[in-house]
Design a protein around this motif. Structure first.
Motif, mmCIF file in Angstrom:
data_model
loop_
_atom_site.group_PDB
_atom_site.id
_atom_site.type_symbol
_atom_site.label_atom_id
_atom_site.label_comp_id
_atom_site.label_asym_id
_atom_site.label_seq_id
_atom_site.Cartn_x
_atom_site.Cartn_y
_atom_site.Cartn_z
ATOM 1 N N VAL A 408 -19.669 0.484 -26.438
ATOM 2 C CA VAL A 408 -19.865 0.834 -27.850
ATOM 3 C C VAL A 408 -18.742 0.232 -28.704
ATOM 4 O O VAL A 408 -18.981 -0.318 -29.794
ATOM 5 N N GLY A 411 -19.091 -3.444 -29.385
ATOM 6 C CA GLY A 411 -20.311 -3.827 -30.086
ATOM 7 C C GLY A 411 -21.446 -4.274 -29.185
ATOM 8 O O GLY A 411 -22.482 -4.754 -29.666
ATOM 9 N N LYS A 414 -24.998 -0.968 -29.928
ATOM 10 C CA LYS A 414 -24.827 -0.507 -31.300
ATOM 11 C C LYS A 414 -25.844 0.550 -31.709
ATOM 12 O O LYS A 414 -25.537 1.408 -32.535
ATOM 13 N N ASP A 415 -27.041 0.455 -31.156
ATOM 14 C CA ASP A 415 -28.107 1.375 -31.548
ATOM 15 C C ASP A 415 -27.726 2.810 -31.192
ATOM 16 O O ASP A 415 -27.505 3.135 -30.016
ATOM 17 N N ALA A 446 -17.876 3.519 -34.377
ATOM 18 C CA ALA A 446 -18.280 2.872 -33.106
ATOM 19 C C ALA A 446 -17.462 3.416 -31.937
ATOM 20 O O ALA A 446 -16.794 2.671 -31.211
#
Length: 609
Positions: A408, A411, A414-415, A446
């Motif tokens: 996470v 990146g 991301k969802d 994030a």
């Protein structure tokens, strides 16, 4: 050779006959053997008889005379014709002269393990069970081959024909498998599939009669079996909680019901993502389809099926239940667990024939809550096990969380929905320890973070080694409740046997019905295995089929080649002499030590015409 004159009197008349005779050596000294009858040679003088016999003997060696003699040629033809007939019709003599330095053996085949499997197949009456289900003789033979392969040396259907030809099964079954191919075995799976219930029903009835089994107790548990490949053509192949530690593979869930002695009563194959609690009703249906409804019997299940609706499903059919409660239910009994008063000790002594088994000590406390008996149990061994399992699962959960956190943060994931889905899968995979942590995801930053719930962890540590048994049977003593529950270990042992040595996993079939039949064949093999081990237990001997199988490999079938002094060769196909350990095993199993009746084959020397 010489000619012998014989007479026979019938009434007032005397008949004269002349016989061509040769002298042969026997263990009891030289003896005369008639070669053929010559009829009456009168009025030729006796001195001509010796000359005639000498000419016939020379001609039989293949030597050609300078002048042909029609009488000699006729006698030689008669002798040779008689010898050919004798060789075609006479059995092999028991006593022959053999060139001992030329004796050899051919085609040694491992026989002991398949002999035991074949004999137990007959003891359980499986051929009759399959015939009753409408299967042909050919299909019954191939079903036995597939089952014995699971029992002795598990192979795929593609590799099984070669395995059969490397064993003594052709000798034991009296069949030739030179042309056996995998397609015939696949077709056998297809023919077996619709008959599974009928076969299981008849076999359970046969075993109850044969071994005088108790039909008042049923032990039910589940395991999972994973696939190699995607198994896209099998709707039951799904990802779920893996008992094989293979969450990366699709799987099916297998439910198995055993009786008190460990004999399978019913089995069922479920979708790989099926949860334990949703299988109870279906498994009870399958059980009743095999053995009928038995009101008053007790169903023993583990904590995965300890929900109120599951217990209601059991009692509504007229059964009693005995179950280990779910982990969270212990919290309500924390005060009783910590109270030092009211406990009594139960000791389970190891079997004198099982030197590896340890003495088991447990302390129990009984409570009656409404119509239920609650039995609180604590043991030092269970405490150490609980702590070890929690430590292992916690390490794996934290490692997985750190990996998710890194994905996470960088990146790669991301969802937000997928992140929460991943967190949910981790909670499902490690439910024992996931409840100690509050796991959160912040999409804006994030990040994935988690915090420990120290209070829940401390409560779990205080309950280490403790578990709660519940039953609606108030007629059982504390010891009977506990000892009945630990019989579930027999289902765990059955699952271990199905996976090794019977090699139920991994599954290479992709079609749903063939997967189900593959598991069915493993269960059939387990019927043989548990029957073998029960016969040893009944004799006071604790051993495993894996050990017996290894010990029996040295009992073989071979062909002994005996070159005779007359140029002929005698081949005897027979079992080797069983060793003392082989005899002990066969005697315990009540099966014959003789593998097969010897088969004698003569390879005749070429006769010169």
């Amino acid at each position: 050779m010489f000619i012998k004159r014989t007479t026979k009197r019938v009434g007032d008349k005397t008949y004269v006959n002349h016989l061509l005779v040769e002298s042969v050596a026997t263990p009891n000294g030289p003896r005369h053997r008639m070669v053929c009858s010559l009829g009456s040679l009168a009025p030729a003088p006796a001195e001509d008889w010796l000359a005639l016999a000498s000419k016939v003997e020379v001609a039989l060696t293949g030597q050609q005379p300078l002048v042909r003699d029609a009488q000699v040629d006729a006698l030689v033809a008669k002798v040779r014709a008689g010898r050919r007939v004798a060789r075609q019709t006479a059995g092999a003599p028991d006593l022959i002269a053999v060139h001992t330095d030329q004796v050899t053996t051919e085609e040694p085949r491992e026989a002991g393990p398949v002999h035991v499997g074949h004999q137990l197949w007959q003891t359980l009456g499986l051929d009759g069970v399959l015939a009753q289900a409408g299967l042909s003789a050919h299909t019954r033979v191939l079903t036995e081959i597939l089952t014995l392969n699971r029992l002795v040396c598990p192979r795929s259907e593609h590799a099984t024909p070669d395995w059969v030809r490397r064993t003594a099964l052709p000798d034991l079954l009296g069949e030739t498998f030179d042309t056996l191919g995998d397609e015939s075995l696949y077709q056998t799976l297809d023919r077996l599939h619709p008959q599974r219930v009928a076969i299981e029903r008849a076999l359970a009835e046969r075993e109850r009669t044969l071994f005088n089994l108790d039909a008042r107790l049923f032990l039910y548990d589940l395991t999972s079996t994973y696939f190699e490949g995607q198994a896209r053509q099998n709707p039951q192949a799904q990802r779920g909680y893996s008992r094989d530690s293979r969450p990366d593979c699709k799987q099916v869930v297998v439910g198995l019901v055993l009786d008190r002695d460990g004999f399978p009563q019913a089995h069922e194959v479920f979708e790989g993502n099926r949860t334990d609690r949703t299988t109870v009703a279906a498994m009870l249906d399958a059980l009743e389809e095999r053995v009928g409804r038995t009101p008053g019997a007790t169903v023993v299940v583990d904590r995965g099926m300890a929900f109120a609706d599951n217990l209601q499903q059991i009692t509504e059919r007229g059964y009693h239940y005995l179950v280990a409660s779910r982990q969270g239910e212990r919290n309500e009994h924390l005060a009783e667990f910590e109270d030092v008063e009211g406990w009594r000790e139960i000791v389970r002594e190891p079997s004198p024939t099982n030197l590896g088994q340890q003495k088991t000590r447990v302390v129990v406390k009984r409570q009656v809550v409404g119509d239920e008996v609650h039995l609180l149990c604590k043991s030092d061994g269970r405490e150490a096990k609980d702590r070890a399992i929690r430590a292992t699962h916690e390490q794996r959960l934290l490692a997985a969380l750190r990996k998710l956190q890194a994905r996470v943060a960088t990146g790669k994931l991301k969802d937000a929905a997928k992140v929460h889905q991943a967190i949910g899968r981790l909670k499902e995979r490690y439910p024992r320890v996931a409840r100690y942590y509050a796991i959160t995801h912040e999409a804006a930053t994030a990040s994935v973070t988690w915090t420990e719930n120290a209070e829940r962890r401390a409560l779990a540590q205080r309950l280490d080694g403790g578990y709660l048994l519940k039953t609606d049977r108030q007629d059982l003593t504390d010891e009977e409740v506990w000892r009945t529950y630990i019989l579930l270990t027999r289902v765990e042992a059955a699952f271990r046997a199905l996976k090794s040595p019977l090699s139920e996993r991994p599954i290479f079939h992709h079609l749903e019905h063939r997967v189900q039949t593959h598991i069915f064949l493993c269960v059939l093999a387990y019927h043989l295995l548990v029957a073998i081990e029960k016969l040893f237990l009944d004799a006071g001997l604790h051993t495993s089929w894996a050990t017996l199988r290894e010990e029996l490999t040295t009992h073989q079938v071979v062909t002994v080649v005996l070159p005779a002094s007359n140029g002929d060769v005698l081949k005897i196909r027979r079992g080797s002499t069983p060793e003392p350990r082989h005899k002990e095993i066969y005697e315990t199993l009540r099966i014959p030590a003789e593998l097969m009746k010897p088969v004698k084959t003569w390879v005749r020397a070429i006769v010169t015409e």
